[in-house]
Structures are given as C-alpha cells and as structure tokens.
Scaffold this motif. Structure first.
Motif, PDB file in Angstrom:
ATOM      1  N   GLU A 205     -19.577 -64.165 -28.696  1.00 32.27           N
ATOM      2  CA  GLU A 205     -18.717 -64.671 -30.037  1.00 32.27           C
ATOM      3  C   GLU A 205     -19.858 -65.274 -30.966  1.00 32.27           C
ATOM      4  N   ILE A 206     -19.591 -65.410 -32.322  1.00 27.53           N
ATOM      5  CA  ILE A 206     -20.484 -66.143 -33.060  1.00 27.53           C
ATOM      6  C   ILE A 206     -20.500 -67.452 -32.984  1.00 27.53           C
TER       7      ILE A 206
ATOM      8  N   ASP B  36     -23.865 -66.217 -27.752  1.00 24.25           N
ATOM      9  CA  ASP B  36     -23.953 -65.510 -29.082  1.00 24.25           C
ATOM     10  C   ASP B  36     -24.985 -64.628 -29.287  1.00 24.25           C
ATOM     11  N   ASP B  37     -25.460 -64.199 -28.005  1.00 19.67           N
ATOM     12  CA  ASP B  37     -26.719 -63.395 -28.355  1.00 19.67           C
ATOM     13  C   ASP B  37     -26.490 -61.931 -27.443  1.00 19.67           C
ATOM     14  N   PRO B  38     -26.239 -60.914 -28.379  1.00 13.39           N
ATOM     15  CA  PRO B  38     -25.808 -59.751 -27.556  1.00 13.39           C
ATOM     16  C   PRO B  38     -26.793 -59.487 -26.230  1.00 13.39           C
TER      17      PRO B  38
ATOM     18  N   ALA C  32     -28.501 -53.759 -29.001  1.00 14.64           N
ATOM     19  CA  ALA C  32     -28.432 -54.538 -27.771  1.00 14.64           C
ATOM     20  C   ALA C  32     -28.127 -53.785 -26.543  1.00 14.64           C
ATOM     21  N   LEU C  33     -26.855 -52.684 -26.791  1.00 16.72           N
ATOM     22  CA  LEU C  33     -26.470 -52.309 -25.565  1.00 16.72           C
ATOM     23  C   LEU C  33     -27.685 -51.339 -25.158  1.00 16.72           C
TER      24      LEU C  33
ATOM     25  N   THR D 152     -16.284 -58.501 -27.033  1.00 13.43           N
ATOM     26  CA  THR D 152     -16.692 -59.259 -28.256  1.00 13.43           C
ATOM     27  C   THR D 152     -15.584 -59.826 -29.019  1.00 13.43           C
ATOM     28  N   GLY D 153     -15.599 -60.801 -29.786  1.00 11.09           N
ATOM     29  CA  GLY D 153     -14.712 -61.438 -30.572  1.00 11.09           C
ATOM     30  C   GLY D 153     -13.654 -62.101 -29.679  1.00 11.09           C
ATOM     31  N   ALA D 154     -14.375 -62.796 -28.664  1.00 13.19           N
ATOM     32  CA  ALA D 154     -13.708 -63.319 -27.597  1.00 13.19           C
ATOM     33  C   ALA D 154     -12.830 -64.469 -27.967  1.00 13.19           C
TER      34      ALA D 154
END
Ligand code: NAX
Length: 327
Positions: free
Chosen positions: A41-42, A71-73, A114-115, A10-12
């Motif tokens: 990412e957002i 952008d969708d976990p 989500a995880l 994330t924050g890729a």
C-alpha cells in the motif's frame, strides 16, 4: 512441509482487495496449498491495511502461513511467485488522460522494476488496476529480465459479464455457455464475441438470432456495465472484480477446462493481426501453467472491425506512454 506460494497484492487496503484478500486466503485461488500474503500500500493507507490484516487473522484461515505488509515494493515483492497489481490512481474530476497515464506510469514503472529485481523466477503478474492493459505494458517493459508473457491484464470481469448477459437473454444457466471471448482493451471499445461463443455446442450468435440485440444491446451493456454499477451502488465494482482477478490467476496457475477457453489480456504474438507486444485480450487455454492464444478462429467482417477499433485504442495508449518516456 510444502513451501508457501508467495502472493503479492497491491492496493491492499482498497475496495477490491477487501473482497480479493479473503477469497485468496479462503482457498479460492490455490485450494489448500499454503500461502504467504505480501500486501503493498501507499504509506498513508498502511494503518487501514493493518485493520484488514487484523480481520484476515480473525478468519483463522488454515492455509495462510504468513502475512507481510509494507509500502516498499522491493521489500514486499521479494521472492513472490504471483503478483496481483490492483492498486492504481483513479481518474479524478478535471484530470486529463495524459495526467492519468503519467500518474499510473509512475506506479507501474516502479513496480515493474521492483518485480524485475526481487520477484521469484516463476513470477506471474496480473494487472487489474486501470488502465489495466497499458499499466501491464508499462510494468512488462520495465522488467526486462522477466519473460514478457508473464505480464497479463484482467478482462475476465468483462468475460463474466458477457456470459451473464447472454445466459439471461437465452434463458439458460451460464453452465450451458462456453467459448466466450473478449477481444482488445479493457475499456468501452472491448469486443465481446458471440460468433465464436457457444451454447450447447452451437454458435451463440446463431442461437440469439438477433443482430440488432447483439450490436445495440449486448455489446454496449457489457462494455458499460462498470458505469451501471457505479450508478446503482455509488461505488465501482469490487466483489465482481475480485472474483475475476482470482479466476484469471487460478486458471493461469491450474489450467482451463477441456473444450473451453477464457479471456486473458496477454502480450500479442501477432495473432489475429494484433501488433506484437501490445497487451490485448484473446481467447486463451492454459496447460501446466502456460497459456496459449487459441488459433484459427473465424473472424467475420463485423468482428474484424470491432477488434481493429479496440486494438487501435491500445496503439494510441502505447504511443502516449512512449511519448511520456514510460516505456
Ligand atoms: P480503491 O481506490 O478502493 O483502492 C485502490 C488502492 O490502491 C487504494 O487503497 C490506494 O491507496 C492503493 N494504491 C494507490 N497507489 C498505490 C501504489 N503505488 N502501491 C500500492 N497501492 C496503491 O480502488 P478499487 O475499487 O479497489 O479499484 C482498484 C483498481 O481496479 C482501479 O484502478 C480500478 O479502476 C480498477 N478496476 C479494474 C477492473 C478490471 O476489470 N480490470 C474492474 C474494477 C475496477 O474498476
């Protein structure tokens, strides 16, 4: 052919990932094993992320079989075996601590859920985004079906900084040092322990023989290194944070060397008087993908006070996110 290991990051499109993704893809994490990258990412950063993916493509890394972005976990985390949670909300001018905790709380509650819903059964989760320990706690508590011990936070950068400062002081290569430990929180209260660290088999504190340096130079230099990098570079540590993120996950998957240990922030089982369930940094060894907190180390009075102070800060953070209803 071997099924690829699915790795979420994330924050890729951020700074750390501009190093991290290329290290993962080049084999620094899992060698030649085939991997699939799942990059979160957002929405406003997806365009920039497409550019990063173009560059990954242009490296023609042989072991990268697929790259997905989104952008969708709940889509990006589907079936992932590893999740490196790097993206977080940075503290902006005028932001109160509570604002920072709630902004990050929103991110890590959603990602934990989500995880919980879609990750593979063997998922390992490592949080780099700050406040890393408490973000990991939030994700863990929002993922009740994933064993708690699969949530870690990163203190390996602090560990490596401590090794580097100690090597410079003693004038020895880092390869002569072992058994370094960062205790507590990834923050200014962290405690890098030279009493249990070793140089050529002997206590590093003894080899240094200078309690004043240890207390008034070494500890603050390690704890404030992040600020010193910002001061020099105008940006926060990125390549070194990426390196530490890779090393933590690699050692967790592939094991630590015999006779040594690494620092990992893991859910406490009550070891060394750290309240159970807090995600605090400990000396850990890893075999067959499972880590254990090293037991039976001698904690002197000086170390005890330092560990207690950092753990007290973690308790405060946990109380704050409990009050905010995030856990
Ligand atoms: P950047 O601001 O360059 O990148 C962060 C990225 O995360 C941005 O692209 C942003 O769009 C993305 N992001 C924000 N919310 C997101 C969400 N909900 N889902 C997915 N992506 C999201 O920061 P960078 O320099 O890469 O640092 C990332 C984090 O690492 C920060 O929280 C930083 O404080 C932390 N650090 C942690 C360290 C550690 O040792 N644990 C050391 C280095 C670093 O300071």
């Amino acid at each position: 052919t071997e099924a690829p290991t699915k790795i979420a990051v994330t924050g890729a499109a951020g700074q750390i990932c501009y190093s991290l993704l290329f290290r993962i893809a080049s084999g620094a994490l899992l060698g030649d094993r085939p991997i699939e990258l799942r990059l979160l990412e957002i929405t406003p950063a997806l365009k920039a992320l497409e550019g990063v993916v173009m560059e990954l493509d242009d490296c023609a890394f042989g072991n990268v079989v697929n790259i997905e972005i989104g952008d969708d976990p709940t889509k990006v985390f589907d079936g992932v075996n590893m999740a490196m949670l790097v993206g977080a909300m940075p503290r902006k001018a005028g932001m109160e601590r509570g604002d920072l905790l709630s902004a990050n709380g929103a991110i890590f509650t959603a990602q934990g859920r989500a995880l919980n819903e879609v990750a593979a059964d063997d998922v390992k989760v490592l949080v780099t985004g700050n406040p890393a320990n408490t973000n990991a706690l939030i994700a863990m508590r929002n993922a009740p079906d994933i064993p708690a011990e699969r949530f870690n936070a990163l203190t390996r950068l602090d560990h490596n900084r401590a090794l580097s400062q100690l090597a410079a002081k003693l004038g020895v290569p880092v390869t002569e040092l072992s058994n370094m430990t960062i205790w507590g929180n990834h923050s200014a209260t962290q405690y890098p322990d030279l009493f249990n660290a070793k140089v050529g088999g002997r206590s590093a504190a003894e080899a240094v023989g200078d309690q004043d340096w240890l207390e008034n130079t070494f500890i603050p230099t390690v704890a404030k290194r992040g600020a010193a990098i910002i001061e020099a570079r105008g940006l926060s540590s990125a390549a070194s944070a990426a390196n530490a993120t890779v090393e933590h996950m690699r050692d967790w998957a592939l094991g630590t060397p015999a006779g040594d240990w690494v620092s990992m922030a893991v859910p406490s089982d009550g070891s060394y008087g750290v309240p159970e369930g807090l995600i605090s940094s400990f000396p850990c060894t890893v075999t067959d993908g499972r880590y254990e907190i090293v037991q039976g180390l001698d904690i002197n009075e000086f170390s005890r006070a330092k560990i207690d102070a950092s753990v007290a800060e973690l308790v405060d953070e946990r109380n704050a996110v409990t009050e905010l209803g995030l856990i």
